[in-house]
Design a protein around this motif. Structure first.
Motif, PDB file in Angstrom:
ATOM      1  N   SER A  11      31.847  46.029  37.713  1.00 40.15           N
ATOM      2  CA  SER A  11      30.834  44.983  37.621  1.00 40.15           C
ATOM      3  C   SER A  11      31.396  43.857  36.768  1.00 40.15           C
ATOM      4  O   SER A  11      31.579  44.002  35.555  1.00 40.15           O
ATOM      5  N   TYR A  27      39.020  39.081  39.081  1.00 41.64           N
ATOM      6  CA  TYR A  27      38.557  39.462  40.414  1.00 41.64           C
ATOM      7  C   TYR A  27      39.731  39.586  41.378  1.00 41.64           C
ATOM      8  O   TYR A  27      39.841  40.568  42.125  1.00 41.64           O
ATOM      9  N   GLU A  52      32.492  43.744  42.106  1.00 36.23           N
ATOM     10  CA  GLU A  52      31.267  43.020  42.437  1.00 36.23           C
ATOM     11  C   GLU A  52      30.900  42.083  41.290  1.00 36.23           C
ATOM     12  O   GLU A  52      30.898  42.498  40.124  1.00 36.23           O
ATOM     13  N   VAL A  54      28.210  40.327  39.227  1.00 36.69           N
ATOM     14  CA  VAL A  54      26.787  40.533  38.952  1.00 36.69           C
ATOM     15  C   VAL A  54      26.348  39.517  37.898  1.00 36.69           C
ATOM     16  O   VAL A  54      27.168  38.945  37.178  1.00 36.69           O
ATOM     17  N   PRO A  58      20.333  37.681  40.893  1.00 39.60           N
ATOM     18  CA  PRO A  58      21.231  37.403  42.011  1.00 39.60           C
ATOM     19  C   PRO A  58      21.222  35.921  42.372  1.00 39.60           C
ATOM     20  O   PRO A  58      20.266  35.202  42.080  1.00 39.60           O
ATOM     21  N   SER A  60      23.463  32.043  42.868  1.00 40.40           N
ATOM     22  CA  SER A  60      24.516  31.186  42.344  1.00 40.40           C
ATOM     23  C   SER A  60      24.392  31.040  40.822  1.00 40.40           C
ATOM     24  O   SER A  60      23.298  30.834  40.296  1.00 40.40           O
ATOM     25  N   GLU A  70      28.948  33.162  43.106  1.00 43.01           N
ATOM     26  CA  GLU A  70      27.813  33.844  43.718  1.00 43.01           C
ATOM     27  C   GLU A  70      27.740  35.280  43.221  1.00 43.01           C
ATOM     28  O   GLU A  70      28.702  36.049  43.353  1.00 43.01           O
ATOM     29  N   ALA A  71      26.620  35.619  42.609  1.00 39.08           N
ATOM     30  CA  ALA A  71      26.376  36.996  42.181  1.00 39.08           C
ATOM     31  C   ALA A  71      25.609  37.713  43.284  1.00 39.08           C
ATOM     32  O   ALA A  71      24.500  37.306  43.637  1.00 39.08           O
ATOM     33  N   ARG A  72      26.216  38.759  43.820  1.00 41.23           N
ATOM     34  CA  ARG A  72      25.559  39.477  44.919  1.00 41.23           C
ATOM     35  C   ARG A  72      24.280  40.155  44.469  1.00 41.23           C
ATOM     36  O   ARG A  72      23.306  40.249  45.228  1.00 41.23           O
ATOM     37  N   ARG A  73      24.286  40.659  43.236  1.00 39.06           N
ATOM     38  CA  ARG A  73      23.113  41.383  42.745  1.00 39.06           C
ATOM     39  C   ARG A  73      22.843  41.023  41.294  1.00 39.06           C
ATOM     40  O   ARG A  73      23.744  40.645  40.544  1.00 39.06           O
TER      41      ARG A  73
END
Length: 339
Positions: A11, A27, A52, A54, A58, A60, A70-73
């Motif tokens: 994360s 990343y 991912e 985070v 969730p 931008s 962009e945070a997926r979750r």
């Protein structure tokens, strides 16, 4: 990593204070295994990390530079993770304000309780330290942020000269030092979970380097000036341009009008350094700049900053920086094409 093992969930935390280069670098490097598959026997067929981004919520997140990621979750949706990484953050003169990301702090504390590693790159430890888990645990942070960090988190012992510090009963609290030591952090995680050979393969591919010499050579000495002692401040101001003279401590005592013992006590209390140690740090700092920017021999530089004995200068230089003058010059001298 065995082919049947599941990838470790990483994360990577995005907050508005975060630096985009650190976040994206971590990343990319931890996610490079699919790209490197087949390039070397040390690279597993199955990517060892599932990364991912985070955030508190969730969507931008505009980082400190204004570049969005962009945070997926949101963290509330992440019920389990193996590794939490907070990238470096940029602090303004006002320092770090606590209590702005309670959801992330509480979530990081829960993930740690469930077995996750908590990792910070450089100043990312400001956020993680709010969990209280780093209290009384050795930690590193960018040397330039030491006063701000110590003010907010006085219970966290700091070793800013160290590249990487692994603390905790499970070796689960991992902090890296100044700026680009996120390289050491990701290479450490790869070595720990995939293998040292894989870490070296990745390092070669990206031209990453382990900072074997520590961070002492990078630290720029800046004496404390916020102590409020006028006599000491006057001595510091004079010393800034006269550190190379003979017997500078005796001259500071004379100029102060104080008894020698009183001056030395007040100077040490105000700056954290005995007067002679303060002089030596200023001299070595000037020597570092001369090694970086000139071709003058090391012995000549030692003489110019105040040392008649070349051997003593070399020993002192290595004690302060961890490197000989020659090694320092090879590492930090501005290359000819950039001069």
């Amino acid at each position: 990593m065995p082919a049947t093992a599941r990838p470790l969930h990483v994360s990577l935390v995005a907050i508005p204070d975060a630096v985009v280069s650190t976040l994206s670098g971590i990343y990319d490097v931890l996610g490079c295994f699919r790209m490197l598959a087949g390039a070397d026997p040390s690279i597993p067929e199955t990517p060892p990390f599932a990364i991912e981004i985070v955030a508190a919520q969730p969507g931008s997140v505009a980082l400190v530079s204004g570049i969005p990621v962009e945070a997926r979750r949101g963290v509330s949706e992440v019920v389990a993770t193996d590794i939490v990484v907070v990238p470096s953050v940029l602090l303004g003169p006002e320092g770090w304000a606590t209590g702005r990301y309670p959801e992330i702090v509480d979530w990081a504390r829960r993930m740690h309780a469930d077995g996750a590693l908590l990792c910070s790159a450089c100043s990312g430890v400001f956020l993680l330290a709010e969990t209280g888990l780093f209290d009384d645990r050795e930690t590193t942070v960018h040397w330039g942020y030491v006063p701000q960090f110590a003010k907010v988190f006085p219970r966290v012992p700091l070793s800013p000269q160290r590249v990487l510090v692994v603390s905790g009963e499970r070796e689960e609290l991992i902090t890296s030092g100044a700026s680009m030591t996120w390289h050491d952090l990701v290479l450490y995680l790869i070595a720990r979970h995939v293998g040292a050979t894989a870490a070296q393969t990745v390092a070669r591919y990206f031209a990453l380097q382990w900072h074997h010499d520590g961070l002492a050579p990078y630290i720029v000495f800046q004496g404390r000036t916020d102590h409020g002692d006028a006599a000491v401040a006057d001595a510091q101001e004079w010393l800034a341009t006269h550190f190379s003279v003979g017997s500078p401590v005796d001259e500071m005592v004379r100029r102060s009008g104080l008894a020698e013992r009183t001056f030395k006590r007040r100077f040490t209390e105000a700056t954290g350094f005995a007067p002679i140690d303060y002089v030596q740090r200023l001299r070595i700092e000037d020597a570092k700049r001369r090694l970086e920017r000139t071709e003058a021999p090391a012995d000549e530089i030692g003489w110019k900053v105040g040392y008649e004995d070349p051997a003593f200068f070399r020993r002192l230089f290595k004690r302060v920086t961890g490197m000989t003058p020659g090694a320092y010059r090879r590492r930090f001298q501005i290359p000819a094409f950039a001069r």
